[in-house]
Design an enzyme around this catalytic site. Sequence first.
Site, PDB file in Angstrom:
ATOM      1  N   ASN A 159       6.881 -39.165 -26.656  1.00 32.00           N
ATOM      2  CA  ASN A 159       6.219 -39.642 -27.954  1.00 32.00           C
ATOM      3  C   ASN A 159       7.006 -40.353 -28.978  1.00 32.00           C
ATOM      4  O   ASN A 159       6.327 -41.340 -29.716  1.00 32.00           O
ATOM      5  CB  ASN A 159       5.060 -38.889 -28.466  1.00 32.00           C
ATOM      6  CG  ASN A 159       5.660 -37.552 -28.942  1.00 32.00           C
ATOM      7  OD1 ASN A 159       5.984 -36.488 -28.148  1.00 32.00           O
ATOM      8  ND2 ASN A 159       5.769 -37.182 -30.192  1.00 32.00           N
ATOM      9  N   ASP A 167      13.107 -48.734 -47.556  1.00 23.92           N
ATOM     10  CA  ASP A 167      12.178 -47.084 -47.602  1.00 23.92           C
ATOM     11  C   ASP A 167      12.442 -46.813 -48.868  1.00 23.92           C
ATOM     12  O   ASP A 167      13.463 -47.103 -49.602  1.00 23.92           O
ATOM     13  CB  ASP A 167      12.744 -46.532 -46.581  1.00 23.92           C
ATOM     14  CG  ASP A 167      11.979 -45.339 -46.385  1.00 23.92           C
ATOM     15  OD1 ASP A 167      11.440 -45.063 -45.300  1.00 23.92           O
ATOM     16  OD2 ASP A 167      11.881 -44.141 -47.446  1.00 23.92           O
ATOM     17  N   CYS A 181       1.955 -44.556 -28.927  1.00 21.68           N
ATOM     18  CA  CYS A 181       2.748 -44.078 -28.152  1.00 21.68           C
ATOM     19  C   CYS A 181       1.984 -43.591 -26.926  1.00 21.68           C
ATOM     20  O   CYS A 181       2.473 -43.831 -25.960  1.00 21.68           O
ATOM     21  CB  CYS A 181       3.357 -42.766 -28.820  1.00 21.68           C
ATOM     22  SG  CYS A 181       2.495 -41.403 -29.389  1.00 21.68           S
ATOM     23  N   THR A 182       0.589 -43.100 -27.236  1.00 21.88           N
ATOM     24  CA  THR A 182       0.126 -42.588 -25.931  1.00 21.88           C
ATOM     25  C   THR A 182      -0.750 -43.817 -25.280  1.00 21.88           C
ATOM     26  O   THR A 182      -0.845 -43.861 -24.128  1.00 21.88           O
ATOM     27  CB  THR A 182      -1.179 -41.753 -26.398  1.00 21.88           C
ATOM     28  OG1 THR A 182      -0.626 -40.731 -27.348  1.00 21.88           O
ATOM     29  CG2 THR A 182      -1.874 -41.251 -25.382  1.00 21.88           C
ATOM     30  N   SER A 238       4.198 -50.901 -35.755  1.00 21.34           N
ATOM     31  CA  SER A 238       4.596 -49.751 -34.689  1.00 21.34           C
ATOM     32  C   SER A 238       3.402 -48.828 -35.061  1.00 21.34           C
ATOM     33  O   SER A 238       3.421 -47.588 -35.145  1.00 21.34           O
ATOM     34  CB  SER A 238       5.942 -49.234 -35.272  1.00 21.34           C
ATOM     35  OG  SER A 238       5.619 -48.277 -36.589  1.00 21.34           O
ATOM     36  N   ARG A 249      -2.940 -31.269 -29.495  1.00 18.99           N
ATOM     37  CA  ARG A 249      -1.322 -30.953 -29.835  1.00 18.99           C
ATOM     38  C   ARG A 249      -0.669 -29.655 -29.591  1.00 18.99           C
ATOM     39  O   ARG A 249      -1.490 -28.416 -29.979  1.00 18.99           O
ATOM     40  CB  ARG A 249      -1.534 -31.241 -31.571  1.00 18.99           C
ATOM     41  CG  ARG A 249      -1.988 -32.620 -31.765  1.00 18.99           C
ATOM     42  CD  ARG A 249      -0.836 -33.677 -31.613  1.00 18.99           C
ATOM     43  NE  ARG A 249      -1.275 -34.745 -31.984  1.00 18.99           N
ATOM     44  CZ  ARG A 249      -1.258 -35.340 -33.233  1.00 18.99           C
ATOM     45  NH1 ARG A 249      -0.605 -34.620 -34.342  1.00 18.99           N
ATOM     46  NH2 ARG A 249      -1.476 -36.554 -33.539  1.00 18.99           N
ATOM     47  N   ASN A 251       4.401 -35.519 -37.822  1.00 22.22           N
ATOM     48  CA  ASN A 251       4.100 -35.260 -39.176  1.00 22.22           C
ATOM     49  C   ASN A 251       2.683 -35.172 -39.924  1.00 22.22           C
ATOM     50  O   ASN A 251       2.656 -34.974 -41.321  1.00 22.22           O
ATOM     51  CB  ASN A 251       5.293 -36.327 -39.775  1.00 22.22           C
ATOM     52  CG  ASN A 251       6.629 -35.775 -39.855  1.00 22.22           C
ATOM     53  OD1 ASN A 251       6.902 -34.634 -39.592  1.00 22.22           O
ATOM     54  ND2 ASN A 251       7.449 -37.048 -39.774  1.00 22.22           N
ATOM     55  N   GLY A 278      -7.069 -42.201 -30.165  1.00 21.14           N
ATOM     56  CA  GLY A 278      -7.681 -43.619 -30.053  1.00 21.14           C
ATOM     57  C   GLY A 278      -7.256 -44.482 -28.688  1.00 21.14           C
ATOM     58  O   GLY A 278      -7.566 -45.395 -28.338  1.00 21.14           O
TER      59      GLY A 278
END
Length: 334
Positions: free
Chosen positions: A314, A33, A150-151, A119, A233, A181, A211
């Site tokens: 999530n 990172d 996640c969804t 991911s 959201r 974020n 999506g």
Amino acid sequence: MTKVAINGFGRIGRLALRRILEVPGLEVVAINDLTDAKMLAHLFKYDSSQGRFNGEIEVKEGAFVVNGKEVKVFAEADPEKLPWGELGIDVVLECTGFFTKKEKAEAHVRAGAKKVVISAPAGNDLKTIVFNVNNEDLDGTETVISGASCTTNCLAPMAKVLNDKFGIEKGFMTTIHAYTNDQNTLDGPHRKGDFRRARAAAVSIIPNSTGAAKAIAQVIPELKGKLDGNAQRVPVPTGSVTELISVLKKNVTVEEINAAMKEAANESFGYTEDEIVSADVVGISYGSLFDATLTKIVDVDGSQLVKTVSWYDNEMSYTSQLVRTLEYFAKIAK
């Protein structure tokens, strides 16, 4: 022991390390990172949504020491230059959000890693896997796969049960989703020019796209073109819920649907009859937690609309699914 490298130590990357520390047979040996290592360690130790890390982390030159074990830390923008071959990396968990195309993600393979799990949703040239839904589509010849979103990980188990048991003719899903974020904390220009995500995340319900409904076809091909959806959201930092309104091929009862969901429950797909709220799912390891108390059916002259609902964190629900997929992927590759 499967050696794992994490590329991108943001929300998902940090939680992936937490989860992998709990899985025998998996070991994170490297993190890449561009952010300062001391900042990364601090954000790993203290988490406003998931709570404090129940362990120890120290920073040393070029490494973290996590619960007494050294994890090498790099800050390399070009993944092809990372020493994955030298470190014997079996699987890279690609969590930057920048290398979501097959060709870009394969930079890790060119650097010496054997496999890559992205991911995030990816292109149609990659297999998209939701564990305990379609992981058996993998045959071990793949080098790069996607862990979906996640969804999608929340929607897919619920949709699979409905489709397998009763047949889905068509449907529309809505995810009531925690802010992330990619939204602003205060009003200001959005980096992608999105007027709604430019608004303060914690003070409004903010309509957004998702999506997940269309991506479900990459996981359950029989549903191609049958589902669509959107997102709302809302002002919570994590903990979300997916509602699916569907027209089925046969008439059903609430009891039949709930029984089918309960029968299908596993480590990825939970089932509850408790009257829970979003705060109750923060930190869960289920990718999707079906709420039997919210199943509804409207029947007009024998024509039905069916509503089913499933919760998810999530962040941690998705991360738990990613780690299951990674573990399975590594095993079949050997």
